[in-house]
Design an enzyme around this catalytic site. Structure first.
Site, short mmCIF file in Angstrom:
data_model
loop_
_atom_site.label_atom_id
_atom_site.label_comp_id
_atom_site.label_asym_id
_atom_site.label_seq_id
_atom_site.Cartn_x
_atom_site.Cartn_y
_atom_site.Cartn_z
N LYS A 170 1.59 12.90 1.80
CA LYS A 170 1.84 14.39 2.67
C LYS A 170 0.62 14.97 2.75
O LYS A 170 -1.17 14.47 1.69
CB LYS A 170 2.85 15.18 1.78
CG LYS A 170 2.94 16.13 2.71
CD LYS A 170 4.07 15.64 3.31
CE LYS A 170 5.42 16.64 3.59
NZ LYS A 170 6.58 16.10 4.13
N ASP A 192 15.61 3.15 2.43
CA ASP A 192 15.35 1.62 3.18
C ASP A 192 13.69 2.05 4.41
O ASP A 192 14.35 0.99 5.28
CB ASP A 192 16.34 0.52 3.69
CG ASP A 192 16.42 -0.23 2.50
OD1 ASP A 192 15.70 -0.41 1.33
OD2 ASP A 192 17.34 -0.53 2.28
N ARG A 202 4.16 -0.03 -1.35
CA ARG A 202 4.35 -0.71 0.41
C ARG A 202 3.64 0.18 0.73
O ARG A 202 2.70 1.19 0.97
CB ARG A 202 6.23 0.51 1.09
CG ARG A 202 6.96 -0.27 -0.22
CD ARG A 202 7.90 -1.59 0.43
NE ARG A 202 8.73 -1.97 0.25
CZ ARG A 202 9.07 -3.16 -0.80
NH1 ARG A 202 8.04 -3.36 -1.51
NH2 ARG A 202 10.28 -3.14 -1.56
N1 GLU Z 1 7.30 15.25 8.06
C1 GLU Z 1 8.48 14.39 7.79
C2 GLU Z 1 9.16 14.37 6.07
O1 GLU Z 1 8.65 15.36 5.65
C3 GLU Z 1 8.28 13.12 8.22
C4 GLU Z 1 7.39 12.37 7.31
C5 GLU Z 1 7.05 10.69 8.70
O2 GLU Z 1 7.10 11.08 9.84
O3 GLU Z 1 6.05 10.49 8.23
O4 GLU Z 1 10.04 13.80 6.10
#
Ligand code: GLU
Length: 475
Positions: free
Chosen positions: A111, A104, A71
């Site tokens: 990351k 979902d 996705r």
């Molecule tokens: N850093 C947060 C996590 O680990 C948020 C990630 C985001 O919002 O893309 O879920």
């Protein structure tokens, strides 16, 4: 928040996540190689770049890992931390893949991490470093509204996201969707109301949902509702603070312990979470917080008696050495990966349920999804329909009053005639997401005999969805 990682001797973080996936695949009896496809990380970028600090160039190193692209965009935070490496970033990117699938959110997992202690730099230096890191990511195809959308994580927040958004906009002024290149932005700069507290709020909703299932409460050896429950929180950062604040002020729970870098504070009658946070801001730690007992060995407090333990700081803090001594009835993973693979099975054997990170801290990415949609729609949620719903509510009140010849009480009147604003809609969407995901986890546990715990069931929910998408559209 503890300074040291305590699980260094055990499995590496990435191996820990892979083992959990292997276990889930075994339970599901998937033998078509999907497991290998799932575990591999699609791409990783490592960058090193100089930034002038106090007149001299200093070299910074960072990574962005894209774990999956079934996705798009791929989604996940960027952390600034003194200790971060490729293994950790890849593990966290993998967790994002599963996290998005569980709740979902139609994104792949990614990351980023930069080796940096944000407390050691001045604001303008941090801005220069952040903007430069953003340019590196953009230049190498690791940041764009359609492909890879970062967000805050440990050591970063709305301020950094604002700098990154602005860097992207300057480079692509013609991209009408440029604001969707990053989420977690300040509300005045394309952010969404409710994003900042979303992870903590999502954990509260997850815990509330568990408490709506008496048989799950009983499994944890607890009874009744959240009122009066004793909670220990590790880390009073963005996640830990918000969940502790909401559980105490809205659900009647008591925070009996807060663990921070310099130790822990304890009060069996409950701590005032906001006062502890102000004390940390003013003094840099929890020591000398009035009306509480100070324990210099913070990690020992992970083993104190409580109903709910919420590790909301670093990964690997509950490991094979301390897991046999944990006395909490229920563990709620606010941080990513606070319980190691080895600790997880010890806790399972001891009958201590763990609400896994990939489910219960998914509130952040869920509201990031709403923010991304808001940016693509170029309108805030509720703007178009709010007054319409208010008018409709007032008509209903008038109809009731005319038909019954009574007056609707003022408290009900304001509720019926309220048009939902962005805050209300974000909360409602998040609540619904967390509830549905928990129900899916319970249903997966029912369907698979080997899935004894929430973590395995949550991984199964995720893998079912990802595997379906892989089979439909290819890898
Ligand atoms: N850093 C947060 C996590 O680990 C948020 C990630 C985001 O919002 O893309 O879920």
């Amino acid at each position: 928040m503890p300074d040291q990682k305590t699980a260094k001797e055990g499995l590496k973080f990435r191996e820990s996540v892979d083992r959990m996936v292997d276990h889930a695949i075994e339970i599901m009896n998937l033998d078509d190689g999907i497991g290998e496809a799932l575990k591999s990380c699609a791409s990783v970028l490592q960058v090193s770049f100089p930034v002038e600090i106090d007149g001299k160039p200093e070299i910074f190193t960072g990574w962005r890992a894209t774990h999956s692209e079934h996705r798009l965009p791929s989604k996940g935070g960027i952390r600034f931390a003194p200790v971060v490496d490729q293994d950790e970033v890849e593990a966290l990117a993998a967790l994002m893949t599963y996290k998005c699938a569980i709740v979902d959110v139609p994104f792949g997992g990614s990351k980023g991490g930069l080796v940096l202690d944000p407390t050691k730099y001045k604001r303008h230096q941090l801005e220069a470093i952040t903007r430069r890191f953003a340019r590196e990511l953009i230049g190498k195809g690791f940041l764009s509204p359609a492909q890879n959308v970062p967000a805050p994580d440990m050591g970063t927040g709305p301020r950094e996201m604002g700098w990154i958004a602005d860097t992207y906009r300057q480079l692509f002024p013609d991209d009408i969707n440029c604001m969707a290149a990053i989420t977690g932005k300040p509300v005045e700069h394309g952010g969404i109301r409710g994003r900042n507290e979303a992870t903590g709020r999502g954990i509260q909703y997850a815990v509330r949902e568990l408490f709506r299932h008496p048989e799950e409460v009983e499994r944890a050896g607890l009874r009744g509702g959240l009122d009066g429950k004793r909670v220990i929180v590790q880390g009073l950062g963005n996640v830990g603070y918000h969940v502790a604040h909401f559980l105490t002020t809205e659900d009647g729970a008591r925070v009996t312990g807060v663990i921070e870098r310099d130790g822990a504070v304890l009060n069996p009658d409950g701590l005032n979470v906001d006062a502890v946070r102000s004390h940390i801001r003013e003094t840099g730690g929890v020591k000398d917080f009035p009306g509480a007992t100070f324990e210099p060995d913070g990690s020992a407090v992970l083993e104190h008696d409580c109903d709910i333990l919420i590790p909301a700081a670093l990964e690997g803090v509950i490991h094979e050495n301390n897991a046999p001594r944990v006395k909490a009835n229920l563990i709620v993973e606010g941080a990513n990966g606070p319980v190691t693979y080895e600790a997880d099975s010890i806790l399972q054997d001891r009958g201590i349920p763990v609400m896994p990170d990939a489910y219960c801290n998914a509130g952040g990415v869920t509201v990031s999804y709403f923010e991304w949609l808001r940016n693509l729609n170029h309108v805030r949620f509720g703007r178009v329909e709010k007054r319409f719903h208010e008018a409709r509510g007032n008509q209903i009140i008038r109809a009731i009053e005319e038909a019954t010849d009574t007056t609707v009480p003022a408290s009900l009147r304001s509720q019926i005639a309220k048009g939902a604003d962005e805050f209300d809609l974000v909360r409602s969407g998040l609540d619904d997401t967390m509830r549905l995901a928990f129900q899916e986890i319970l249903s997966a546990r029912e369907r698979y005999e080997g899935a004894r715990d929430y973590r395995m069931a949550a991984f199964i929910v995720a893998i079912e969805k990802i595997a379906r998408s892989y089979r439909d559209i290819g890898y």
